[in-house]
Motif scaffolding. Structure first.
Motif: not given
Length: 103
Positions: A4, A93, A95, A102-103
């Motif tokens: 994060l 975040i 990925r 970020y969800k």
């Protein structure tokens, strides 16, 4: 993967700064950091202010504060009573090597 990251919200929302990032990459051969986008917005606003000679006699920070909420490559922003540029903060975040919202 999965780390994060907190930072300016625009970083995680490419639709707001995508054109700026692409143009910066084209011109300079690398992606901009946070400061480049902040500086770009401030320079644009200062350029507008300096078109009027009357503004040259006033503190520029005061004039920026009076502008209220603005919209630029960093999304919506404003200048605090101290003249600091304030943007929305977001959470991202990692990925697949990219930072996404970020969800």
């Amino acid at each position: 993967e999965g780390v994060l990251v907190a930072g300016p919200q625009y970083v995680f929302q490419e639709q707001q700064s995508g054109d700026f990032q692409k143009e910066y990459l084209r011109r300079f051969g690398k992606y901009p950091n946070f400061d480049a986008a902040f500086a770009y917005n401030v320079i644009i606003e200062l350029g507008e202010l300096l078109k009027e000679k009357a503004h040259l006699k006033q503190p520029l920070k005061t004039l920026l504060i009076k502008k209220g909420e603005l919209k630029g490559v960093v999304g919506k922003y404003f200048f605090s009573s101290d003249g600091d540029m304030i943007v929305k903060t977001g959470l991202g975040i990692y990925r697949k090597g990219n930072i996404v919202l970020y969800k």
